[in-house]
Write an enzyme that holds these catalytic residues in place. Structure first.
Site, mmCIF file in Angstrom:
data_model
loop_
_atom_site.group_PDB
_atom_site.id
_atom_site.type_symbol
_atom_site.label_atom_id
_atom_site.label_comp_id
_atom_site.label_asym_id
_atom_site.label_seq_id
_atom_site.Cartn_x
_atom_site.Cartn_y
_atom_site.Cartn_z
ATOM 1 N N ARG A 238 27.095 -1.982 4.656
ATOM 2 C CA ARG A 238 27.686 -1.007 5.565
ATOM 3 C C ARG A 238 27.017 -1.174 6.919
ATOM 4 N NH1 ARG A 238 31.025 -0.596 2.205
ATOM 5 N NH2 ARG A 238 32.031 1.284 1.361
ATOM 6 N N GLU A 267 34.307 2.004 12.430
ATOM 7 C CA GLU A 267 35.400 1.076 12.138
ATOM 8 C C GLU A 267 36.738 1.748 12.412
ATOM 9 O OE1 GLU A 267 34.838 -0.302 8.124
ATOM 10 O OE2 GLU A 267 32.913 -1.258 8.583
ATOM 11 N N HIS A 286 36.105 -5.602 7.567
ATOM 12 C CA HIS A 286 35.738 -4.932 6.314
ATOM 13 C C HIS A 286 36.674 -5.397 5.199
ATOM 14 C CE1 HIS A 286 33.707 -1.084 4.609
ATOM 15 N NE2 HIS A 286 33.872 -1.992 3.649
#
Length: 329
Positions: A238, A267, A286
Protein backbone atom coordinates in the site's frame (compact mmCIF):
# COMPACT_ATOMS: atom_id res chain seq x y z
CA UNK A 1 -39.65 -20.52 5.78
CA UNK A 2 -36.50 -18.72 6.94
CA UNK A 3 -36.41 -15.05 6.06
CA UNK A 4 -33.84 -14.33 3.31
CA UNK A 5 -30.56 -12.81 4.42
CA UNK A 6 -30.24 -9.18 3.38
CA UNK A 7 -26.89 -8.75 1.65
CA UNK A 8 -25.49 -5.36 0.68
CA UNK A 9 -22.98 -5.31 -2.18
CA UNK A 10 -20.96 -2.12 -2.47
CA UNK A 11 -19.47 -0.67 -5.66
CA UNK A 12 -17.31 -0.84 -7.65
CA UNK A 13 -18.32 -4.48 -8.04
CA UNK A 14 -21.10 -4.39 -10.62
CA UNK A 15 -24.65 -5.58 -10.00
CA UNK A 16 -24.52 -8.15 -12.82
CA UNK A 17 -21.33 -9.64 -11.39
CA UNK A 18 -22.80 -9.89 -7.90
CA UNK A 19 -26.09 -11.37 -9.12
CA UNK A 20 -24.17 -13.96 -11.10
CA UNK A 21 -21.99 -14.73 -8.11
CA UNK A 22 -24.98 -15.20 -5.80
CA UNK A 23 -27.37 -16.80 -8.31
CA UNK A 24 -27.24 -20.26 -6.69
CA UNK A 25 -28.51 -18.73 -3.44
CA UNK A 26 -31.10 -16.33 -4.86
CA UNK A 27 -33.89 -17.77 -2.72
CA UNK A 28 -31.88 -17.32 0.48
CA UNK A 29 -30.57 -13.83 -0.21
CA UNK A 30 -32.15 -10.41 -0.71
CA UNK A 31 -29.55 -8.40 -2.64
CA UNK A 32 -29.45 -4.61 -2.25
CA UNK A 33 -27.10 -1.94 -3.53
CA UNK A 34 -26.70 1.60 -2.15
CA UNK A 35 -28.98 4.13 -3.77
CA UNK A 36 -26.12 6.61 -4.09
CA UNK A 37 -22.37 6.15 -3.95
CA UNK A 38 -21.76 8.45 -1.01
CA UNK A 39 -21.81 8.30 2.78
CA UNK A 40 -25.52 9.00 2.99
CA UNK A 41 -26.30 6.20 0.54
CA UNK A 42 -24.01 3.83 2.40
CA UNK A 43 -25.54 4.53 5.81
CA UNK A 44 -29.08 4.23 4.47
CA UNK A 45 -28.32 0.85 2.90
CA UNK A 46 -26.59 -0.39 6.05
CA UNK A 47 -29.68 0.19 8.22
CA UNK A 48 -30.98 -3.33 7.65
CA UNK A 49 -28.00 -5.07 6.03
CA UNK A 50 -26.92 -8.39 7.54
CA UNK A 51 -24.12 -9.37 5.17
CA UNK A 52 -21.89 -6.87 3.38
CA UNK A 53 -19.50 -7.25 0.46
CA UNK A 54 -17.27 -4.24 1.00
CA UNK A 55 -15.87 -1.59 -1.36
CA UNK A 56 -12.21 -2.43 -1.97
CA UNK A 57 -11.45 1.10 -3.21
CA UNK A 58 -12.24 2.63 0.18
CA UNK A 59 -14.62 5.20 -1.32
CA UNK A 60 -17.40 3.66 0.79
CA UNK A 61 -15.23 2.65 3.73
CA UNK A 62 -16.80 0.67 6.55
CA UNK A 63 -15.44 2.92 9.26
CA UNK A 64 -16.66 3.10 12.85
CA UNK A 65 -19.58 5.38 11.92
CA UNK A 66 -20.67 3.01 9.17
CA UNK A 67 -20.48 0.02 11.50
CA UNK A 68 -22.60 1.89 14.05
CA UNK A 69 -25.20 2.51 11.32
CA UNK A 70 -25.65 -1.24 10.78
CA UNK A 71 -27.47 -2.72 13.81
CA UNK A 72 -28.19 -6.05 12.07
CA UNK A 73 -24.70 -6.52 10.62
CA UNK A 74 -23.51 -10.12 11.02
CA UNK A 75 -20.64 -10.53 8.52
CA UNK A 76 -18.37 -8.49 6.23
CA UNK A 77 -16.60 -10.03 3.24
CA UNK A 78 -13.89 -8.05 1.47
CA UNK A 79 -13.43 -8.68 -2.27
CA UNK A 80 -9.67 -8.89 -1.99
CA UNK A 81 -6.81 -9.24 0.44
CA UNK A 82 -6.43 -5.72 1.83
CA UNK A 83 -8.57 -4.70 4.79
CA UNK A 84 -7.68 -1.02 5.13
CA UNK A 85 -11.16 -0.02 3.87
CA UNK A 86 -12.89 -1.57 6.88
CA UNK A 87 -12.54 -0.80 10.59
CA UNK A 88 -11.55 -4.18 12.00
CA UNK A 89 -11.60 -2.99 15.60
CA UNK A 90 -15.10 -1.51 15.30
CA UNK A 91 -16.36 -4.75 13.80
CA UNK A 92 -14.64 -6.85 16.47
CA UNK A 93 -16.20 -4.72 19.21
CA UNK A 94 -19.59 -5.70 17.77
CA UNK A 95 -18.56 -9.38 17.40
CA UNK A 96 -18.93 -9.10 13.64
CA UNK A 97 -16.42 -11.26 11.77
CA UNK A 98 -14.67 -9.77 8.75
CA UNK A 99 -13.02 -12.00 6.17
CA UNK A 100 -10.76 -11.40 3.19
CA UNK A 101 -9.75 -13.61 0.27
CA UNK A 102 -6.27 -14.36 1.57
CA UNK A 103 -4.00 -15.93 -0.99
CA UNK A 104 -6.35 -15.40 -3.94
CA UNK A 105 -3.91 -13.11 -5.76
CA UNK A 106 -0.62 -14.15 -4.14
CA UNK A 107 0.86 -15.66 -7.28
CA UNK A 108 -0.33 -12.80 -9.48
CA UNK A 109 1.17 -10.11 -7.23
CA UNK A 110 4.41 -12.04 -6.70
CA UNK A 111 4.84 -12.46 -10.45
CA UNK A 112 4.24 -8.72 -10.94
CA UNK A 113 6.93 -7.99 -8.35
CA UNK A 114 9.42 -10.20 -10.18
CA UNK A 115 8.48 -8.72 -13.55
CA UNK A 116 8.83 -5.20 -12.19
CA UNK A 117 12.22 -6.09 -10.74
CA UNK A 118 13.40 -7.27 -14.16
CA UNK A 119 12.09 -4.04 -15.68
CA UNK A 120 13.98 -1.91 -13.16
CA UNK A 121 17.21 -3.88 -13.47
CA UNK A 122 17.26 -3.45 -17.25
CA UNK A 123 15.46 -0.07 -17.54
CA UNK A 124 12.87 -1.64 -19.84
CA UNK A 125 10.29 1.13 -19.58
CA UNK A 126 12.95 3.84 -20.05
CA UNK A 127 14.37 2.05 -23.11
CA UNK A 128 10.93 1.60 -24.62
CA UNK A 129 10.12 5.30 -24.28
CA UNK A 130 13.48 6.32 -25.79
CA UNK A 131 13.19 4.03 -28.81
CA UNK A 132 9.56 5.01 -29.44
CA UNK A 133 10.72 8.64 -29.43
CA UNK A 134 13.18 7.88 -32.25
CA UNK A 135 16.34 7.31 -30.21
CA UNK A 136 18.78 4.41 -30.07
CA UNK A 137 20.28 4.77 -26.57
CA UNK A 138 22.57 1.73 -26.36
CA UNK A 139 25.43 3.54 -24.63
CA UNK A 140 23.11 5.67 -22.52
CA UNK A 141 21.42 2.52 -21.29
CA UNK A 142 24.70 0.97 -20.22
CA UNK A 143 25.68 4.24 -18.54
CA UNK A 144 22.52 4.06 -16.42
CA UNK A 145 23.75 0.79 -14.99
CA UNK A 146 22.10 -2.46 -16.06
CA UNK A 147 21.94 -5.40 -13.67
CA UNK A 148 21.29 -9.12 -13.57
CA UNK A 149 18.53 -9.95 -11.16
CA UNK A 150 20.17 -13.04 -9.67
CA UNK A 151 23.01 -10.85 -8.36
CA UNK A 152 20.70 -8.56 -6.38
CA UNK A 153 20.25 -9.04 -2.65
CA UNK A 154 16.46 -9.12 -2.31
CA UNK A 155 14.79 -7.97 0.88
CA UNK A 156 11.08 -8.56 1.33
CA UNK A 157 9.06 -6.65 3.92
CA UNK A 158 6.20 -8.94 4.86
CA UNK A 159 5.93 -12.71 4.73
CA UNK A 160 2.26 -13.43 4.23
CA UNK A 161 1.02 -15.30 1.17
CA UNK A 162 2.35 -12.67 -1.25
CA UNK A 163 5.69 -12.13 0.48
CA UNK A 164 6.31 -15.87 0.80
CA UNK A 165 5.50 -16.49 -2.88
CA UNK A 166 7.68 -13.58 -3.97
CA UNK A 167 10.54 -14.92 -1.87
CA UNK A 168 10.17 -18.31 -3.52
CA UNK A 169 10.20 -16.87 -7.04
CA UNK A 170 13.20 -14.60 -6.45
CA UNK A 171 15.10 -17.49 -4.86
CA UNK A 172 14.27 -19.70 -7.86
CA UNK A 173 16.04 -17.11 -10.04
CA UNK A 174 19.16 -17.45 -7.91
CA UNK A 175 18.88 -14.24 -5.89
CA UNK A 176 19.74 -14.29 -2.18
CA UNK A 177 16.49 -13.49 -0.35
CA UNK A 178 15.91 -12.17 3.17
CA UNK A 179 12.72 -11.02 4.83
CA UNK A 180 11.26 -9.17 7.78
CA UNK A 181 7.73 -9.52 9.12
CA UNK A 182 5.96 -8.62 12.33
CA UNK A 183 5.97 -12.31 13.19
CA UNK A 184 9.03 -14.41 12.52
CA UNK A 185 8.14 -17.42 10.31
CA UNK A 186 9.94 -20.60 11.44
CA UNK A 187 9.06 -22.36 8.16
CA UNK A 188 10.27 -19.54 5.88
CA UNK A 189 12.84 -20.50 3.25
CA UNK A 190 14.23 -16.96 3.22
CA UNK A 191 16.55 -15.59 5.91
CA UNK A 192 14.96 -13.48 8.66
CA UNK A 193 16.60 -10.12 9.46
CA UNK A 194 15.66 -7.24 11.70
CA UNK A 195 14.03 -4.51 9.63
CA UNK A 196 16.83 -1.95 9.64
CA UNK A 197 19.41 -4.67 8.96
CA UNK A 198 17.26 -5.96 6.09
CA UNK A 199 17.16 -2.53 4.47
CA UNK A 200 20.89 -1.97 4.86
CA UNK A 201 21.59 -5.20 2.98
CA UNK A 202 18.97 -5.02 0.22
CA UNK A 203 19.80 -4.03 -3.34
CA UNK A 204 16.16 -4.67 -4.20
CA UNK A 205 13.47 -4.00 -1.60
CA UNK A 206 9.98 -5.47 -2.06
CA UNK A 207 7.10 -4.22 0.10
CA UNK A 208 4.40 -6.84 0.61
CA UNK A 209 2.87 -6.07 4.00
CA UNK A 210 -0.68 -4.96 4.91
CA UNK A 211 -1.39 -1.33 5.74
CA UNK A 212 -2.28 -0.96 9.41
CA UNK A 213 -1.75 1.72 12.03
CA UNK A 214 1.48 -0.08 12.89
CA UNK A 215 2.83 -0.21 9.33
CA UNK A 216 1.72 3.21 8.08
CA UNK A 217 4.89 5.15 7.26
CA UNK A 218 7.03 2.14 8.20
CA UNK A 219 9.42 2.65 5.29
CA UNK A 220 9.88 6.38 5.71
CA UNK A 221 12.73 8.71 4.78
CA UNK A 222 14.91 7.47 7.65
CA UNK A 223 14.56 3.85 6.65
CA UNK A 224 14.90 4.51 2.92
CA UNK A 225 18.22 6.18 3.75
CA UNK A 226 19.43 2.85 5.16
CA UNK A 227 19.30 1.23 1.73
CA UNK A 228 22.54 0.90 -0.25
CA UNK A 229 23.12 3.76 -2.67
CA UNK A 230 21.32 3.01 -5.92
CA UNK A 231 18.90 0.44 -4.51
CA UNK A 232 15.63 -0.47 -6.21
CA UNK A 233 12.15 -0.43 -4.68
CA UNK A 234 9.10 -2.51 -5.64
CA UNK A 235 5.88 -1.67 -3.79
CA UNK A 236 2.97 -4.12 -4.14
CA UNK A 237 1.64 -3.39 -0.64
CA UNK A 238 0.00 0.00 0.00
CA UNK A 239 1.22 3.52 -0.72
CA UNK A 240 0.99 4.64 2.89
CA UNK A 241 3.68 2.20 3.97
CA UNK A 242 6.32 4.08 1.99
CA UNK A 243 5.07 7.68 1.75
CA UNK A 244 5.10 8.98 -1.81
CA UNK A 245 7.05 12.11 -0.88
CA UNK A 246 9.76 10.05 0.84
CA UNK A 247 10.07 7.72 -2.15
CA UNK A 248 10.35 10.70 -4.49
CA UNK A 249 13.04 12.31 -2.32
CA UNK A 250 15.01 9.05 -2.26
CA UNK A 251 14.82 8.87 -6.06
CA UNK A 252 15.96 12.44 -6.47
CA UNK A 253 18.89 11.94 -4.07
CA UNK A 254 20.02 8.79 -5.87
CA UNK A 255 19.51 6.58 -2.83
CA UNK A 256 16.92 4.85 -5.01
CA UNK A 257 17.98 4.25 -8.60
CA UNK A 258 14.49 3.18 -9.53
CA UNK A 259 11.07 2.29 -8.16
CA UNK A 260 8.17 0.19 -9.41
CA UNK A 261 4.97 1.38 -7.77
CA UNK A 262 1.62 -0.35 -8.04
CA UNK A 263 0.14 1.58 -5.11
CA UNK A 264 0.06 5.18 -3.89
CA UNK A 265 -1.07 7.11 -0.84
CA UNK A 266 -3.93 8.65 -2.81
CA UNK A 267 -5.41 6.72 -5.71
CA UNK A 268 -5.70 7.58 -8.50
CA UNK A 269 -2.33 9.33 -8.36
CA UNK A 270 -2.79 13.06 -8.99
CA UNK A 271 -2.26 13.93 -12.64
CA UNK A 272 0.38 16.52 -11.73
CA UNK A 273 2.22 14.34 -9.20
CA UNK A 274 5.99 14.38 -9.91
CA UNK A 275 6.16 10.60 -9.67
CA UNK A 276 4.26 10.49 -12.97
CA UNK A 277 7.08 12.24 -14.80
CA UNK A 278 10.10 10.71 -13.07
CA UNK A 279 12.24 8.87 -15.59
CA UNK A 280 13.12 5.98 -13.32
CA UNK A 281 9.69 5.10 -11.96
CA UNK A 282 7.56 2.29 -13.32
CA UNK A 283 3.90 3.13 -12.63
CA UNK A 284 0.96 0.75 -12.36
CA UNK A 285 -2.71 1.49 -11.46
CA UNK A 286 -3.01 -0.83 -8.43
CA UNK A 287 -3.34 -3.79 -10.76
CA UNK A 288 -0.58 -6.19 -9.67
CA UNK A 289 -3.14 -8.73 -8.53
CA UNK A 290 -5.43 -8.24 -11.51
CA UNK A 291 -5.30 -11.45 -13.51
CA UNK A 292 -8.14 -13.61 -14.73
CA UNK A 293 -7.02 -16.43 -12.47
CA UNK A 294 -6.76 -14.28 -9.36
CA UNK A 295 -10.23 -12.84 -9.99
CA UNK A 296 -11.61 -16.37 -10.35
CA UNK A 297 -9.90 -17.33 -7.09
CA UNK A 298 -11.34 -14.27 -5.33
CA UNK A 299 -14.90 -14.80 -6.57
CA UNK A 300 -14.79 -18.48 -5.63
CA UNK A 301 -13.61 -17.71 -2.10
CA UNK A 302 -16.25 -15.00 -1.66
CA UNK A 303 -19.03 -17.27 -2.89
CA UNK A 304 -17.93 -20.10 -0.59
CA UNK A 305 -17.94 -17.76 2.41
CA UNK A 306 -21.37 -16.35 1.62
CA UNK A 307 -22.70 -19.88 1.22
CA UNK A 308 -21.14 -20.89 4.55
CA UNK A 309 -22.60 -17.84 6.30
CA UNK A 310 -26.19 -18.52 5.23
CA UNK A 311 -25.86 -22.29 5.70
CA UNK A 312 -24.73 -22.14 9.30
CA UNK A 313 -21.11 -23.16 8.70
CA UNK A 314 -18.10 -21.12 9.88
CA UNK A 315 -16.58 -18.79 7.31
CA UNK A 316 -12.86 -18.81 6.48
CA UNK A 317 -10.11 -16.17 6.44
CA UNK A 318 -11.51 -14.11 9.33
CA UNK A 319 -9.04 -11.28 9.93
CA UNK A 320 -10.33 -9.54 13.06
CA UNK A 321 -10.21 -12.36 15.60
CA UNK A 322 -13.97 -12.89 15.86
CA UNK A 323 -15.66 -16.30 16.00
CA UNK A 324 -16.19 -17.35 12.34
CA UNK A 325 -19.68 -18.69 13.04
CA UNK A 326 -22.16 -16.17 11.62
CA UNK A 327 -25.15 -15.31 13.79
CA UNK A 328 -28.16 -13.24 12.84
CA UNK A 329 -28.93 -10.18 14.96
Amino acid sequence: MTEPWRILALPPLGEDLIRGLLAPYADALDLVLPGTRDRAGLHAALADAELVISDFTGDLALDADAVAAAPRLAFVQTPGVGTDAIDLDALAARDVPAANTAGSNARAVAEWAVGAAFALCRHLAWSDRAVRAGGWPQLDLLALGTRELHLQRVGIVGHGAIGAEAARLFAALGAPVSYWSRRRRPDAAATYRDLDDLLAGSDLLVLAIPLTDETRGLIDARRLALLPQGALLVNVARGGIAPDADVLAALESGRLAGAALDVFETEPLDAAHPLRSHEHVLLSPHAAGGTGQSQLNMVTMMRENIEAAISGRPVTNVVNGVDPQIRRR
